[in-house]
Motif scaffolding. Structure first.
Motif, PDB file in Angstrom:
ATOM      1  N   UNK A  43      32.370  19.502  49.442  1.00  0.00           N
ATOM      2  CA  UNK A  43      31.265  19.565  49.726  1.00  0.00           C
ATOM      3  C   UNK A  43      31.267  21.606  49.894  1.00  0.00           C
ATOM      4  N   UNK A  44      32.841  22.053  49.516  1.00  0.00           N
ATOM      5  CA  UNK A  44      32.753  23.180  48.869  1.00  0.00           C
ATOM      6  C   UNK A  44      32.999  23.699  47.918  1.00  0.00           C
ATOM      7  N   UNK A  45      32.961  22.742  46.951  1.00  0.00           N
ATOM      8  CA  UNK A  45      33.619  22.931  45.490  1.00  0.00           C
ATOM      9  C   UNK A  45      32.269  22.507  44.577  1.00  0.00           C
ATOM     10  N   UNK A  46      31.688  21.720  44.963  1.00  0.00           N
ATOM     11  CA  UNK A  46      30.736  20.798  43.744  1.00  0.00           C
ATOM     12  C   UNK A  46      29.153  21.070  43.972  1.00  0.00           C
ATOM     13  N   UNK A  47      28.972  21.842  44.900  1.00  0.00           N
ATOM     14  CA  UNK A  47      27.528  22.504  45.042  1.00  0.00           C
ATOM     15  C   UNK A  47      28.040  24.350  44.119  1.00  0.00           C
ATOM     16  N   UNK A  49      30.044  24.210  41.696  1.00  0.00           N
ATOM     17  CA  UNK A  49      30.274  23.843  40.686  1.00  0.00           C
ATOM     18  C   UNK A  49      28.691  23.417  39.773  1.00  0.00           C
ATOM     19  N   UNK A  50      27.835  22.711  40.613  1.00  0.00           N
ATOM     20  CA  UNK A  50      26.343  22.956  40.415  1.00  0.00           C
ATOM     21  C   UNK A  50      25.687  23.866  39.896  1.00  0.00           C
ATOM     22  N   UNK A  51      26.085  25.027  40.760  1.00  0.00           N
ATOM     23  CA  UNK A  51      25.459  26.696  40.270  1.00  0.00           C
ATOM     24  C   UNK A  51      26.003  27.136  39.447  1.00  0.00           C
ATOM     25  N   UNK A  52      26.809  26.948  39.063  1.00  0.00           N
ATOM     26  CA  UNK A  52      27.787  27.655  38.099  1.00  0.00           C
ATOM     27  C   UNK A  52      26.874  27.245  36.709  1.00  0.00           C
ATOM     28  N   UNK A  53      27.081  25.341  36.686  1.00  0.00           N
ATOM     29  CA  UNK A  53      25.842  24.776  35.519  1.00  0.00           C
ATOM     30  C   UNK A  53      25.136  25.451  35.205  1.00  0.00           C
ATOM     31  N   UNK A  54      23.842  25.740  36.174  1.00  0.00           N
ATOM     32  CA  UNK A  54      23.078  26.094  35.945  1.00  0.00           C
ATOM     33  C   UNK A  54      22.804  27.519  35.454  1.00  0.00           C
ATOM     34  N   UNK A  55      23.425  28.295  35.902  1.00  0.00           N
ATOM     35  CA  UNK A  55      23.379  29.582  36.195  1.00  0.00           C
ATOM     36  C   UNK A  55      23.789  30.020  34.359  1.00  0.00           C
ATOM     37  N   UNK A  56      24.965  29.083  33.940  1.00  0.00           N
ATOM     38  CA  UNK A  56      25.755  28.687  32.701  1.00  0.00           C
ATOM     39  C   UNK A  56      26.237  30.027  32.561  1.00  0.00           C
ATOM     40  N   UNK A  57      27.006  29.856  34.274  1.00  0.00           N
ATOM     41  CA  UNK A  57      28.456  30.709  33.727  1.00  0.00           C
ATOM     42  C   UNK A  57      29.737  29.906  33.234  1.00  0.00           C
ATOM     43  N   UNK A  58      30.111  28.885  33.075  1.00  0.00           N
ATOM     44  CA  UNK A  58      31.072  27.748  32.796  1.00  0.00           C
ATOM     45  C   UNK A  58      31.944  28.489  31.295  1.00  0.00           C
ATOM     46  N   UNK A  59      32.515  28.825  30.775  1.00  0.00           N
ATOM     47  CA  UNK A  59      32.816  29.002  29.627  1.00  0.00           C
ATOM     48  C   UNK A  59      34.557  28.151  29.778  1.00  0.00           C
ATOM     49  N   UNK A  60      34.142  27.199  28.475  1.00  0.00           N
ATOM     50  CA  UNK A  60      36.168  26.551  28.850  1.00  0.00           C
ATOM     51  C   UNK A  60      36.654  26.805  28.119  1.00  0.00           C
ATOM     52  N   UNK A  61      36.260  28.124  27.005  1.00  0.00           N
ATOM     53  CA  UNK A  61      37.109  28.355  25.959  1.00  0.00           C
ATOM     54  C   UNK A  61      38.012  29.252  26.413  1.00  0.00           C
ATOM     55  N   UNK A 182      35.681  25.521  39.899  1.00  0.00           N
ATOM     56  CA  UNK A 182      36.574  24.613  39.546  1.00  0.00           C
ATOM     57  C   UNK A 182      37.612  24.243  40.207  1.00  0.00           C
ATOM     58  N   UNK A 183      38.414  25.095  40.881  1.00  0.00           N
ATOM     59  CA  UNK A 183      39.298  24.421  41.689  1.00  0.00           C
ATOM     60  C   UNK A 183      39.072  23.503  42.939  1.00  0.00           C
ATOM     61  N   UNK A 184      37.999  24.061  43.431  1.00  0.00           N
ATOM     62  CA  UNK A 184      38.150  22.944  44.937  1.00  0.00           C
ATOM     63  C   UNK A 184      36.859  21.819  44.221  1.00  0.00           C
ATOM     64  N   UNK A 185      36.592  22.210  43.576  1.00  0.00           N
ATOM     65  CA  UNK A 185      35.876  20.462  42.873  1.00  0.00           C
ATOM     66  C   UNK A 185      37.121  19.438  41.972  1.00  0.00           C
ATOM     67  N   UNK A 186      38.049  19.912  41.374  1.00  0.00           N
ATOM     68  CA  UNK A 186      39.159  19.041  41.291  1.00  0.00           C
ATOM     69  C   UNK A 186      40.651  18.307  42.211  1.00  0.00           C
ATOM     70  N   UNK A 187      40.490  19.246  43.391  1.00  0.00           N
ATOM     71  CA  UNK A 187      40.664  19.389  44.601  1.00  0.00           C
ATOM     72  C   UNK A 187      40.622  17.960  45.408  1.00  0.00           C
ATOM     73  N   UNK A 188      38.459  18.103  45.351  1.00  0.00           N
ATOM     74  CA  UNK A 188      38.259  17.208  46.067  1.00  0.00           C
ATOM     75  C   UNK A 188      38.191  15.913  45.601  1.00  0.00           C
ATOM     76  N   UNK A 189      38.548  16.317  43.276  1.00  0.00           N
ATOM     77  CA  UNK A 189      38.466  14.254  42.913  1.00  0.00           C
ATOM     78  C   UNK A 189      39.348  13.915  43.436  1.00  0.00           C
ATOM     79  N   UNK A 190      41.136  15.259  43.415  1.00  0.00           N
ATOM     80  CA  UNK A 190      42.252  14.413  43.696  1.00  0.00           C
ATOM     81  C   UNK A 190      42.058  13.456  44.832  1.00  0.00           C
ATOM     82  N   UNK A 216      32.318  22.653  54.827  1.00  0.00           N
ATOM     83  CA  UNK A 216      32.261  23.233  53.145  1.00  0.00           C
ATOM     84  C   UNK A 216      31.790  24.254  53.041  1.00  0.00           C
ATOM     85  N   UNK A 217      30.716  24.481  53.304  1.00  0.00           N
ATOM     86  CA  UNK A 217      29.659  25.467  52.330  1.00  0.00           C
ATOM     87  C   UNK A 217      30.055  26.802  53.338  1.00  0.00           C
ATOM     88  N   UNK A 218      30.072  26.643  54.174  1.00  0.00           N
ATOM     89  CA  UNK A 218      30.245  28.056  54.793  1.00  0.00           C
ATOM     90  C   UNK A 218      32.218  28.222  54.560  1.00  0.00           C
TER      91      UNK A 218
END
Length: 296
Positions: A43-47, A49-61, A182-190, A216-218
């Protein structure tokens, strides 16, 4: 402006982390601590991550994959190691060793990899803060010195110190909110396999859902975002010592919200912890004004 606020942002993050104990006390009895750790990461990472995707801030280059995965692994390891240590040794010993060892281990990591030795003020502050942390918890319950639990607590301290060190490098290249997402989403998957090993039906209960959102959020997403911003302007050793505001917050919330009683020794420990944290903040302020060289 962020440079001036950096110590306070890290301290605020620690205060938010300090609410996790009270939140867990309000969770349903069926809530296993290890599952709580996995849920708070999700709950800390995935939301975020979704916000970052919607804002177009994720640049994997040119994204630092190795450092990102290492930071995620450190945070994923911290959760089960810490909660297992607390289960085996009790809250007092587990918390003191895990949280108290982190600043020392962080200083050692900086010395080993960066060849930078923390200054005298850092040592004074860290020693006072760790002693204060020990005094806060020493009278709260009977001691149970389990060798395996102590090893796990030290592993938790090393995990947090390593996460802080690696994150300090990451936030220098990328936006803090993107790094945390990104870090917390990967941690959640692990840690996601843990959700299939334990009962998670308690999350659908009213207080279980509320506690999960807060943790999660706060206490995770927002808190580590603040921590990441502070890391841009602070050495990892200083940030980890400031994070000892977590047990201070937990102790005070226990008194004022849960109705716990603290002995005189614990109140003295709170005083020492406040002095130690205050010394670091004052030193950081003096360093920014050019009065003395920065704490390193």
């Amino acid at each position: 402006m962020q440079e001036k606020l950096a110590p306070f942002l890290v301290l605020l993050a620690a205060i938010l982390w300090g609410t996790t104990g009270t939140a867990q006390a309000l969770a349903p009895e069926a809530a296993h601590p290890v599952v709580i750790g996995a849920v708070r990461l999700a709950l800390g990472g995935i939301p975020l991550f979704m916000i970052v995707l919607l804002l177009g801030k994720l640049n994997l280059r040119h994204w630092p994959i190795k450092e990102t995965f290492l930071a995620a692994l450190c945070m994923a390891c911290y959760q089960p190691l810490f909660f297992s240590a607390v289960t085996m040794t009790g809250v007092a010993i587990g918390t003191v060793i895990a949280i108290g060892s982190a600043p020392i281990l962080s200083g050692m990591i900086e010395w080993f990899f960066l060849k930078k030795s923390p200054g005298r003020v850092w040592w004074y502050s860290t020693v006072l803060s760790v002693i204060g942390c020990l005094m806060i918890f020493v009278n709260k319950e009977s001691m149970n010195v389990d060798p395996y639990g102590i090893v796990m607590a030290l592993g938790a301290g090393l995990s947090f110190a390593s996460y802080t060190f690696v994150s300090g490098k990451l936030v220098g290249r990328h936006s803090p909110i993107v790094i945390v997402a990104v870090v917390f989403s990967i941690s959640a998957i692990i840690l996601s396999p843990l959700l299939f090993l334990y009962d998670i039906s308690w999350i659908t209960e009213g207080n279980g859902f509320a506690v999960s959102l807060h943790l999660g959020i706060v206490a995770t997403g927002f808190a580590y975002f603040l921590f990441a911003i502070g890391l841009i302007h602070l050495p990892s050793s200083t940030a980890v010592t400031l994070s000892l505001g977590e047990p201070l917050t937990a102790a005070l919330l226990g008194v004022f919200l849960i109705g716990e009683h603290l002995a005189l020794t614990s109140w003295i420990g709170i005083g020492l912890l406040l002095i130690g944290i205050g010394m670091l903040i004052l030193k950081s302020e003096e360093s920014k004004k050019g009065a003395r060289p920065p704490v390193r």
